[in-house]
Scaffold this motif. Structure first.
Motif, PDB file in Angstrom:
ATOM      1  N   PRO A   4     -51.306  41.220  16.658  1.00 51.28           N
ATOM      2  CA  PRO A   4     -51.783  42.564  16.942  1.00 51.28           C
ATOM      3  C   PRO A   4     -53.224  42.714  16.499  1.00 51.28           C
ATOM      4  O   PRO A   4     -53.621  42.193  15.452  1.00 51.28           O
ATOM      5  CB  PRO A   4     -50.852  43.452  16.101  1.00 51.28           C
ATOM      6  CG  PRO A   4     -49.647  42.620  15.848  1.00 51.28           C
ATOM      7  CD  PRO A   4     -50.137  41.211  15.784  1.00 51.28           C
ATOM      8  N   THR A   6     -56.480  43.834  14.671  1.00 52.22           N
ATOM      9  CA  THR A   6     -56.768  44.505  13.415  1.00 52.22           C
ATOM     10  C   THR A   6     -58.259  44.441  13.179  1.00 52.22           C
ATOM     11  O   THR A   6     -59.001  43.696  13.820  1.00 52.22           O
ATOM     12  CB  THR A   6     -56.056  43.830  12.220  1.00 52.22           C
ATOM     13  OG1 THR A   6     -56.735  42.605  11.917  1.00 52.22           O
ATOM     14  CG2 THR A   6     -54.594  43.537  12.512  1.00 52.22           C
ATOM     15  N   ILE A 113     -50.823  40.995   9.550  1.00 51.96           N
ATOM     16  CA  ILE A 113     -50.435  42.395   9.392  1.00 51.96           C
ATOM     17  C   ILE A 113     -51.389  43.018   8.394  1.00 51.96           C
ATOM     18  O   ILE A 113     -51.413  42.656   7.213  1.00 51.96           O
ATOM     19  CB  ILE A 113     -48.972  42.520   8.906  1.00 51.96           C
ATOM     20  CG1 ILE A 113     -48.019  41.906   9.941  1.00 51.96           C
ATOM     21  CG2 ILE A 113     -48.617  43.989   8.674  1.00 51.96           C
ATOM     22  CD1 ILE A 113     -46.564  41.889   9.493  1.00 51.96           C
ATOM     23  N   THR A 167     -43.164  40.761  15.813  1.00 59.33           N
ATOM     24  CA  THR A 167     -44.189  41.296  16.711  1.00 59.33           C
ATOM     25  C   THR A 167     -44.202  42.823  16.617  1.00 59.33           C
ATOM     26  O   THR A 167     -43.160  43.439  16.401  1.00 59.33           O
ATOM     27  CB  THR A 167     -43.929  40.867  18.168  1.00 59.33           C
ATOM     28  OG1 THR A 167     -44.000  39.448  18.273  1.00 59.33           O
ATOM     29  CG2 THR A 167     -44.952  41.459  19.126  1.00 59.33           C
ATOM     30  N   LEU A 168     -45.371  43.423  16.826  1.00 59.44           N
ATOM     31  CA  LEU A 168     -45.503  44.871  16.957  1.00 59.44           C
ATOM     32  C   LEU A 168     -45.102  45.279  18.370  1.00 59.44           C
ATOM     33  O   LEU A 168     -45.623  44.751  19.350  1.00 59.44           O
ATOM     34  CB  LEU A 168     -46.948  45.296  16.687  1.00 59.44           C
ATOM     35  CG  LEU A 168     -47.283  46.769  16.877  1.00 59.44           C
ATOM     36  CD1 LEU A 168     -46.514  47.628  15.875  1.00 59.44           C
ATOM     37  CD2 LEU A 168     -48.786  46.981  16.728  1.00 59.44           C
ATOM     38  N   CYS A 169     -44.159  46.215  18.482  1.00 59.76           N
ATOM     39  CA  CYS A 169     -43.626  46.623  19.783  1.00 59.76           C
ATOM     40  C   CYS A 169     -44.325  47.859  20.323  1.00 59.76           C
ATOM     41  O   CYS A 169     -45.103  48.514  19.631  1.00 59.76           O
ATOM     42  CB  CYS A 169     -42.117  46.870  19.675  1.00 59.76           C
ATOM     43  SG  CYS A 169     -41.176  45.370  19.331  1.00 59.76           S
ATOM     44  N   GLY A 172     -44.514  51.333  18.595  1.00 54.05           N
ATOM     45  CA  GLY A 172     -45.259  51.456  17.350  1.00 54.05           C
ATOM     46  C   GLY A 172     -44.556  50.885  16.138  1.00 54.05           C
ATOM     47  O   GLY A 172     -45.079  50.990  15.020  1.00 54.05           O
ATOM     48  N   LEU A 173     -43.400  50.277  16.324  1.00 55.49           N
ATOM     49  CA  LEU A 173     -42.646  49.683  15.229  1.00 55.49           C
ATOM     50  C   LEU A 173     -42.672  48.159  15.327  1.00 55.49           C
ATOM     51  O   LEU A 173     -42.789  47.601  16.414  1.00 55.49           O
ATOM     52  CB  LEU A 173     -41.193  50.172  15.247  1.00 55.49           C
ATOM     53  CG  LEU A 173     -40.997  51.683  15.127  1.00 55.49           C
ATOM     54  CD1 LEU A 173     -39.519  52.033  15.278  1.00 55.49           C
ATOM     55  CD2 LEU A 173     -41.535  52.211  13.798  1.00 55.49           C
ATOM     56  N   TYR A 174     -42.556  47.524  14.180  1.00 58.34           N
ATOM     57  CA  TYR A 174     -42.452  46.071  14.145  1.00 58.34           C
ATOM     58  C   TYR A 174     -40.983  45.667  14.238  1.00 58.34           C
ATOM     59  O   TYR A 174     -40.102  46.333  13.684  1.00 58.34           O
ATOM     60  CB  TYR A 174     -43.041  45.510  12.852  1.00 58.34           C
ATOM     61  CG  TYR A 174     -44.535  45.419  12.847  1.00 58.34           C
ATOM     62  CD1 TYR A 174     -45.185  44.217  13.119  1.00 58.34           C
ATOM     63  CD2 TYR A 174     -45.321  46.535  12.563  1.00 58.34           C
ATOM     64  CE1 TYR A 174     -46.567  44.122  13.099  1.00 58.34           C
ATOM     65  CE2 TYR A 174     -46.703  46.455  12.538  1.00 58.34           C
ATOM     66  CZ  TYR A 174     -47.322  45.249  12.809  1.00 58.34           C
ATOM     67  OH  TYR A 174     -48.682  45.161  12.801  1.00 58.34           O
TER      68      TYR A 174
END
Length: 344
Positions: A4, A6, A113, A167-169, A172-174
């Motif tokens: 993701p 960052t 993360i 993975t980040l979905c 908005g949640l992992y």
């Protein structure tokens, strides 16, 4: 693996993978048993790291599946986009509190993360010569991809869980996908809004049902979330709108890819337990094979070390106009195929 975005990734710092990625397969120089690969970009050195399970394939004295156990996590580095690799040893000083020694380490997944790298690692304590006993998934953090701090064992409400993928979905949640060998060897998922806290993961239930499988991996490409698993006859392909659920199996080619990237004695050798790195409109599927063995169950291998040997390769895929995951070399014109529910 797809990371993701960052603030730690500045524009232009992530190294580019070569279209000749792993054209020469990678072999572990110590035990010739490189499996379960994961590729990680190291922007600080503009290189790529390859972490993998270092099976002890070359030790002929080990019987049963003992050679698959007591494995370390090997590491190799590439400065040319993955065309050539230099072995850098194994991950040292990875804490495994409370587990009996020797400790088996399998199937790392490494994600970025926030300000840290986070590794999810399968661990088995004690000496093993068969598939029995407990297995846990541990969570670690690192600032340099070298030194890893133990956080906790992830509570997934099972005594035999392996092969984590995070993975980040789209919601908005992992999510953490994993194989639960106490519940039919299917893919389950856990979810959290705070993945840096290993105690925050909450089990959701079955994500991919159907025939037994392992090694889930999730990535985004062409407007879809994709999930692949290892069915020991090739890699099964599913897609979802947001990665949070609703996985549909690709019906094209029985929902499988890489069913015969190699041959041994006239029989196909299948791709196994893969990672995926997305680059633009394409994705590198990084997998391993046993080049001198065309079976499916490791315990059925004949004596000797030749069949145990494994190496790591890659193949490039893209999304066709029909919305299917297809090899990049394939014609863009695709006949429409339907999708079915997960586990078809």
């Amino acid at each position: 693996m797809q990371h993701p975005p960052t603030e730690a990734y500045l524009p232009g710092t992530v190294p580019v993978l070569s279209d000749r990625l792993l054209l020469t397969p990678y072999r572990d120089p110590l035990f010739d048993g490189a499996t379960d690969p994961v590729l990680v970009a190291d922007p600080g050195t503009r290189s790529w790291l390859l972490f993998y399970t270092q099976r002890r394939a070359a030790l002929a004295s080990l019987g049963g599946v003992e050679w698959v156990h007591e494995s370390e996590i090997g590491c190799a580095r590439s400065y040319d986009g993955g065309e050539t690799w230099a072995y850098e040893g194994v991950l040292d000083d990875v804490p495994t509190p409370g587990l009996h020694h020797p400790v088996t380490k399998w199937a790392p997944d490494v994600v970025r993360i926030g300000e840290h790298w986070v590794m999810f690692l399968t661990l088995l304590g004690g000496k093993r010569s068969d598939w029995s006993g407990n297995a846990v998934i541990a969570q670690y953090t690192s600032s340099d991809l070298k030194r890893w701090t133990f956080q906790a064992y992830v509570d997934l409400r099972s005594d035999r869980v392996i092969d984590a993928a995070v993975t980040l979905c789209g919601d908005g949640l992992y999510r953490l996908w994993y194989k639960d060998e106490q519940r039919g060897s299917r893919t389950f998922s856990a979810v959290t809004a705070t993945p840096s806290d290993p105690r925050s993961w909450q089990v959701e239930g079955v994500a991919i049902d159907g025939r037994p499988h392992e090694g889930p991996k999730v990535f985004t490409l062409g407007g879809w979330f994709w999930l692949i698993t290892d069915e020991w006859r090739g890699l099964a392909v599913y897609r979802s709108a947001d990665g949070a659920g609703g996985w549909e199996r690709q019906h094209r080619d029985n929902g499988l890819i890489l069913t015969g990237p190699e041959e041994f004695e006239g029989r196909p050798v299948v791709a196994r337990h893969a990672d995926v790195v997305v680059q633009g409109a394409s994705a590198a599927v990084v997998y391993f094979t046993h080049p001198a063995w065309s079976g499916s169950e490791l315990a059925d291998m004949t004596s000797g070390t030749d069949h145990r040997r494994s190496h790591i390769r890659a193949a490039w895929f893209t999304v066709s106009p029909a919305g299917h995951l297809v090899p990049c070399w394939e014609s863009a014109a695709q006949q429409p195929h339907s999708f079915g529910k997960a586990g078809a």
